[in-house]
Design a protein around this motif. Structure first.
Motif, PDB file in Angstrom:
ATOM      1  N   LEU A   9      10.924  39.441  38.064  1.00  0.00           N
ATOM      2  CA  LEU A   9      11.587  40.524  37.954  1.00  0.00           C
ATOM      3  C   LEU A   9      12.737  40.862  37.223  1.00  0.00           C
ATOM      4  O   LEU A   9      12.996  41.855  36.606  1.00  0.00           O
ATOM      5  N   PHE A  10      13.677  39.717  37.319  1.00  0.00           N
ATOM      6  CA  PHE A  10      14.645  39.671  36.447  1.00  0.00           C
ATOM      7  C   PHE A  10      14.507  39.799  35.060  1.00  0.00           C
ATOM      8  O   PHE A  10      15.212  40.204  34.258  1.00  0.00           O
ATOM      9  N   THR A  11      13.379  39.084  34.715  1.00  0.00           N
ATOM     10  CA  THR A  11      12.820  39.087  33.259  1.00  0.00           C
ATOM     11  C   THR A  11      12.510  40.520  32.953  1.00  0.00           C
ATOM     12  O   THR A  11      12.898  40.692  31.919  1.00  0.00           O
ATOM     13  N   LEU A  12      11.789  40.907  33.653  1.00  0.00           N
ATOM     14  CA  LEU A  12      11.059  42.324  33.249  1.00  0.00           C
ATOM     15  C   LEU A  12      12.331  43.442  33.175  1.00  0.00           C
ATOM     16  O   LEU A  12      12.161  44.337  32.377  1.00  0.00           O
ATOM     17  N   VAL A  13      13.388  43.259  34.034  1.00  0.00           N
ATOM     18  CA  VAL A  13      14.533  44.164  33.914  1.00  0.00           C
ATOM     19  C   VAL A  13      15.358  43.987  32.600  1.00  0.00           C
ATOM     20  O   VAL A  13      15.754  44.649  31.994  1.00  0.00           O
ATOM     21  N   ALA A  14      15.558  42.491  32.354  1.00  0.00           N
ATOM     22  CA  ALA A  14      16.464  42.041  31.350  1.00  0.00           C
ATOM     23  C   ALA A  14      15.726  42.652  30.009  1.00  0.00           C
ATOM     24  O   ALA A  14      16.635  43.003  29.043  1.00  0.00           O
ATOM     25  N   PHE A  15      14.498  42.905  30.148  1.00  0.00           N
ATOM     26  CA  PHE A  15      13.769  42.970  28.752  1.00  0.00           C
ATOM     27  C   PHE A  15      13.098  44.207  29.184  1.00  0.00           C
ATOM     28  O   PHE A  15      11.870  44.799  28.404  1.00  0.00           O
ATOM     29  N   ARG A  16      13.407  45.376  29.708  1.00  0.00           N
ATOM     30  CA  ARG A  16      13.120  46.490  30.147  1.00  0.00           C
ATOM     31  C   ARG A  16      12.733  47.347  28.957  1.00  0.00           C
ATOM     32  O   ARG A  16      11.656  48.383  29.049  1.00  0.00           O
ATOM     33  N   ASP A  17      13.414  47.187  27.842  1.00  0.00           N
ATOM     34  CA  ASP A  17      13.261  48.016  26.592  1.00  0.00           C
ATOM     35  C   ASP A  17      11.944  47.448  25.716  1.00  0.00           C
ATOM     36  O   ASP A  17      12.036  48.203  24.647  1.00  0.00           O
ATOM     37  N   ARG A  18      11.513  46.475  26.113  1.00  0.00           N
ATOM     38  CA  ARG A  18      10.338  46.022  25.145  1.00  0.00           C
ATOM     39  C   ARG A  18       9.132  45.750  25.949  1.00  0.00           C
ATOM     40  O   ARG A  18       9.270  45.583  27.199  1.00  0.00           O
ATOM     41  N   VAL A  42       0.753  34.956  36.820  1.00  0.00           N
ATOM     42  CA  VAL A  42       1.645  35.996  36.614  1.00  0.00           C
ATOM     43  C   VAL A  42       1.113  36.933  37.204  1.00  0.00           C
ATOM     44  O   VAL A  42       1.805  37.857  37.962  1.00  0.00           O
ATOM     45  N   ALA A  43      -0.127  37.242  37.314  1.00  0.00           N
ATOM     46  CA  ALA A  43      -0.898  38.486  38.039  1.00  0.00           C
ATOM     47  C   ALA A  43      -0.412  38.292  39.532  1.00  0.00           C
ATOM     48  O   ALA A  43       0.010  39.397  40.355  1.00  0.00           O
ATOM     49  N   THR A  44      -0.423  37.016  40.271  1.00  0.00           N
ATOM     50  CA  THR A  44       0.029  36.883  41.528  1.00  0.00           C
ATOM     51  C   THR A  44       1.231  37.177  41.741  1.00  0.00           C
ATOM     52  O   THR A  44       1.645  37.876  42.803  1.00  0.00           O
ATOM     53  N   CYS A  45       2.281  37.082  40.830  1.00  0.00           N
ATOM     54  CA  CYS A  45       3.596  37.271  41.151  1.00  0.00           C
ATOM     55  C   CYS A  45       3.955  38.821  40.940  1.00  0.00           C
ATOM     56  O   CYS A  45       4.793  39.301  41.673  1.00  0.00           O
ATOM     57  N   ILE A  46       3.190  39.247  40.124  1.00  0.00           N
ATOM     58  CA  ILE A  46       3.319  40.870  39.979  1.00  0.00           C
ATOM     59  C   ILE A  46       2.682  41.495  41.190  1.00  0.00           C
ATOM     60  O   ILE A  46       3.116  42.573  41.803  1.00  0.00           O
ATOM     61  N   ILE A  47       1.906  41.153  41.781  1.00  0.00           N
ATOM     62  CA  ILE A  47       1.222  41.494  43.268  1.00  0.00           C
ATOM     63  C   ILE A  47       2.264  41.324  44.252  1.00  0.00           C
ATOM     64  O   ILE A  47       2.349  42.365  44.967  1.00  0.00           O
ATOM     65  N   GLU A  48       2.943  40.179  44.274  1.00  0.00           N
ATOM     66  CA  GLU A  48       3.940  40.070  45.199  1.00  0.00           C
ATOM     67  C   GLU A  48       4.914  40.770  45.022  1.00  0.00           C
ATOM     68  O   GLU A  48       5.786  41.628  45.764  1.00  0.00           O
ATOM     69  N   LEU A  49       5.432  41.228  43.615  1.00  0.00           N
ATOM     70  CA  LEU A  49       6.457  42.163  43.332  1.00  0.00           C
ATOM     71  C   LEU A  49       6.120  43.587  43.948  1.00  0.00           C
ATOM     72  O   LEU A  49       6.932  44.419  44.584  1.00  0.00           O
ATOM     73  N   ARG A  50       5.054  43.972  43.690  1.00  0.00           N
ATOM     74  CA  ARG A  50       4.472  45.235  44.044  1.00  0.00           C
ATOM     75  C   ARG A  50       4.490  45.463  45.427  1.00  0.00           C
ATOM     76  O   ARG A  50       5.166  46.553  46.116  1.00  0.00           O
ATOM     77  N   ARG A  51       4.231  44.496  46.303  1.00  0.00           N
ATOM     78  CA  ARG A  51       4.554  44.310  47.627  1.00  0.00           C
ATOM     79  C   ARG A  51       5.784  44.508  48.177  1.00  0.00           C
ATOM     80  O   ARG A  51       6.359  45.356  49.087  1.00  0.00           O
ATOM     81  N   ILE A 106      15.601  41.382  50.527  1.00  0.00           N
ATOM     82  CA  ILE A 106      14.112  41.442  50.587  1.00  0.00           C
ATOM     83  C   ILE A 106      13.841  39.826  50.247  1.00  0.00           C
ATOM     84  O   ILE A 106      14.103  39.187  49.161  1.00  0.00           O
ATOM     85  N   GLU A 107      12.765  39.313  51.334  1.00  0.00           N
ATOM     86  CA  GLU A 107      12.232  38.000  51.220  1.00  0.00           C
ATOM     87  C   GLU A 107      11.401  37.921  49.962  1.00  0.00           C
ATOM     88  O   GLU A 107      10.247  38.844  50.132  1.00  0.00           O
ATOM     89  N   ILE A 108      11.429  37.278  49.005  1.00  0.00           N
ATOM     90  CA  ILE A 108      10.515  37.310  47.806  1.00  0.00           C
ATOM     91  C   ILE A 108      10.561  35.764  47.291  1.00  0.00           C
ATOM     92  O   ILE A 108      11.553  35.129  47.350  1.00  0.00           O
ATOM     93  N   GLY A 109       9.502  35.589  46.869  1.00  0.00           N
ATOM     94  CA  GLY A 109       9.430  34.036  46.139  1.00  0.00           C
ATOM     95  C   GLY A 109      10.282  34.051  44.764  1.00  0.00           C
ATOM     96  O   GLY A 109      10.621  34.983  43.952  1.00  0.00           O
ATOM     97  N   GLN A 110      10.833  32.780  44.751  1.00  0.00           N
ATOM     98  CA  GLN A 110      11.797  32.671  43.474  1.00  0.00           C
ATOM     99  C   GLN A 110      11.076  32.897  42.315  1.00  0.00           C
ATOM    100  O   GLN A 110      11.845  33.454  41.278  1.00  0.00           O
ATOM    101  N   ARG A 111       9.846  32.636  41.994  1.00  0.00           N
ATOM    102  CA  ARG A 111       9.147  32.892  40.553  1.00  0.00           C
ATOM    103  C   ARG A 111       8.919  34.430  40.471  1.00  0.00           C
ATOM    104  O   ARG A 111       9.101  35.032  39.445  1.00  0.00           O
ATOM    105  N   ALA A 112       8.303  35.289  41.576  1.00  0.00           N
ATOM    106  CA  ALA A 112       8.563  36.455  41.522  1.00  0.00           C
ATOM    107  C   ALA A 112       9.853  37.151  41.325  1.00  0.00           C
ATOM    108  O   ALA A 112       9.800  37.998  40.640  1.00  0.00           O
ATOM    109  N   LEU A 113      10.845  36.731  41.850  1.00  0.00           N
ATOM    110  CA  LEU A 113      12.086  37.084  41.674  1.00  0.00           C
ATOM    111  C   LEU A 113      12.505  37.018  40.104  1.00  0.00           C
ATOM    112  O   LEU A 113      13.083  37.770  39.320  1.00  0.00           O
ATOM    113  N   SER A 114      12.127  35.837  39.683  1.00  0.00           N
ATOM    114  CA  SER A 114      12.510  35.358  38.417  1.00  0.00           C
ATOM    115  C   SER A 114      11.727  36.470  37.213  1.00  0.00           C
ATOM    116  O   SER A 114      12.309  36.997  36.423  1.00  0.00           O
TER     117      SER A 114
END
Length: 81
Positions: free
Chosen positions: A38-47, A69-78, A28-36
């Protein structure tokens, strides 16, 4: 369901080794910051992570606008539908 290098959710795969997000095996084509983010959200999914926590993890000491941050979250949701 996850292994040491991948996490699977729905029909997505997040690969920590190649730093890719795939859906049904296709990247999936996604910006590097949005991807980072997502990795952060998954790595800290218990917090619970505040916007400030996310900013520190993803952008380190860089100055960012309040909406970044909100813009990257919108990109992730899309990307995730």
């Amino acid at each position: 369901d996850y292994t040491l290098s991948k996490i699977h959710f729905s029909d997505f795969e997040l690969d920590f080794t190649s730093r890719e997000l795939r859906r049904e095996g296709k990247p999936i084509e996604i910006g590097q910051r949005a991807l980072s983010l997502l990795f952060t959200l998954v790595a800290f999914r218990d917090r619970h992570l505040s916007k400030e926590d996310l900013r520190k993890e993803v952008w380190k000491d860089a100055k960012i606008s309040p909406s970044t941050v909100a813009t990257c979250i919108i990109e992730l949701r899309r990307a995730l539908g």
